[in-house]
Design an enzyme around this catalytic site. Structure first.
Site, short mmCIF file in Angstrom:
data_model
loop_
_atom_site.label_atom_id
_atom_site.label_comp_id
_atom_site.label_asym_id
_atom_site.label_seq_id
_atom_site.Cartn_x
_atom_site.Cartn_y
_atom_site.Cartn_z
N LYS A 127 68.07 55.39 60.58
CA LYS A 127 69.35 54.77 60.28
C LYS A 127 70.42 55.84 60.01
CE LYS A 127 68.79 54.08 55.26
NZ LYS A 127 68.76 53.08 54.19
N LYS B 153 60.70 59.89 47.66
CA LYS B 153 61.69 60.77 47.05
C LYS B 153 61.06 61.91 46.25
CE LYS B 153 65.47 57.45 46.95
NZ LYS B 153 66.52 56.78 46.15
N LYS C 232 74.33 59.33 55.06
CA LYS C 232 75.10 60.47 54.56
C LYS C 232 74.20 61.64 54.21
CE LYS C 232 79.03 60.28 53.19
NZ LYS C 232 80.34 60.64 53.73
#
Length: 379
Positions: free
Chosen positions: A243, A163, A246
């Site tokens: 996967k 991240k 959103k």
């Protein structure tokens, strides 16, 4: 709207119980000092002995997609039947602000997630459904646990490495959110946490922090374990090696619970497959078609062999199968979609659900923090 009226009656009963300061039956469920052994010598090894309790959380990202529905949400619905009264499900809004959020959109996302969870089968009478930020004790315990954790330990977590590369100046919250995640779990002395394999190191961190606190201050926290099971691994329709998420910019990569039959058909038609026309299940060799079969399995409760055989008997090619699958998905989601639309029309009801859940969660959390404050020396 009868479903809302039924829920409203249930909430009214819950409010009455809370106003009476909880009768002995409810108090026995939510407040259970006798079920946890405290003290330096208590428990087995480094952990307290507590009754089984499940905690799980979901970020308020708006309307969930079918990957959320077939995986985590359907699993929670199954678990609440077995652990009724001892399962907590939190909409973890504090976690969501590790990245910038629009305040109006965040609140709408919280309400939408609540509506979807109820529409999918989460029952506030069986599952304590609440908004994380309405229980400030999450943050208090996170600070205490943070004082037991080193910065290098957090920097070694794979999620931090992943991240931090996506933002120019990563925040302290982005680094330390695994500690808040540990506090979410330990605040309720949870013993089981249904999460995916990608959260293994975070659960290990939670156990290490519980062990560190118990050794330093006194045994309060139980050992939490991952609760794994067979859940569908739904992939992106546009990139079937990743996967469904959103966060992917292309909206055609996912099917959301509120998508209309027309939108579902279009997304299925555009789903990435390959140049082989027949239907076969081969996740390594044919990830696109195999992903469609995984979705089919989740929506229709069939095995891959049954689906492949059915397609063979229908003499389907990939294009024909996509169109048939779109109809199956739309039919399966129709009642959920109808309930979500109904719940969204009553934001006050959704707000009450979250407040009532937070009141129940706070009873458990406050008891834990009484022990924690006393052992740390705050009392």
């Amino acid at each position: 709207m009868s479903v809302l009226r039924n829920r409203g009656c249930a909430l009214a009963r819950a409010r009455l119980s809370a106003n009476l300061c909880l009768n002995s039956t409810v108090a026995g469920t939510l407040r259970h000092k006798s079920s946890t052994k405290l003290g330096k010598e208590a428990g087995e090894g480094d952990f307290a002995v507590c009754q089984e309790r499940i905690f799980s959380g979901i970020q308020p990202t708006g309307i969930p997609h079918i990957g959320n529905y077939a995986g985590a949400i359907s699993n929670w619905v199954r678990l609440q039947k077995k652990f009724s009264g001892n399962i907590l499900l939190s909409i973890v809004d504090l976690h969501s602000i590790t990245l910038p959020q629009d305040r109006d959109q965040l609140w709408q996302n919280i309400l939408d997630m609540t509506a979807c969870l109820l529409a999918c089968g989460i029952e506030p009478e069986k599952t304590i459904l609440f908004q994380q930020s309405l229980v400030p004790l999450h943050s208090e315990l996170a600070w205490i646990l943070g004082c037991l954790c080193s910065v290098p330990r957090l920097q070694r977590l794979p999620q931090w490495k992943e991240k931090k590369s996506s933002v120019k100046e990563p925040s302290v919250g982005l680094l330390t959110y695994p500690i808040l995640q540990a506090a979410d779990i330990l605040l309720y002395k949870s013993t089981l946490v249904p999460v995916g394999e990608d959260q293994t190191q975070h659960i290990e961190l939670t156990r290490d922090l519980a062990r560190a606190f118990n050794r330093l201050h006194g045994t309060v926290f139980p050992e939490c374990k991952m609760l794994s099971g067979e859940v569908p691994k739904i992939r992106s329709l546009r990139n079937p090696t990743s996967k469904m998420s959103k966060s992917e910019a292309n909206s055609k990569s996912r099917i959301d619970l509120l998508d209309s039959p027309e939108v579902i058909l279009e997304k299925c038609r555009k789903a990435v497959t390959d140049f082989t026309s027949e239907i076969s299940y081969d996740p390594e060799g044919r990830p696109g078609v195999s992903n469609l079969i995984e979705i089919h399995m989740a929506m229709a409760d069939l095995t891959e062999d049954e689906i492949v055989e059915e397609s063979f008997l229908l003499a389907e090619d990939t294009g024909m199968y996509k169109m048939r699958l779109a109809g199956i998905i739309a039919e399966s989601l129709a009642p959920v979609r109808e309930r979500v639309i109904a719940y969204r029309k009553d934001p006050d009801f959704l707000t009450d659900v979250l407040k009532e859940g937070a009141a129940k969660a706070s009873l458990i959390a406050e008891e834990t923090m009484e022990d924690v404050r006393r052992l740390v020396g705050f009392r």
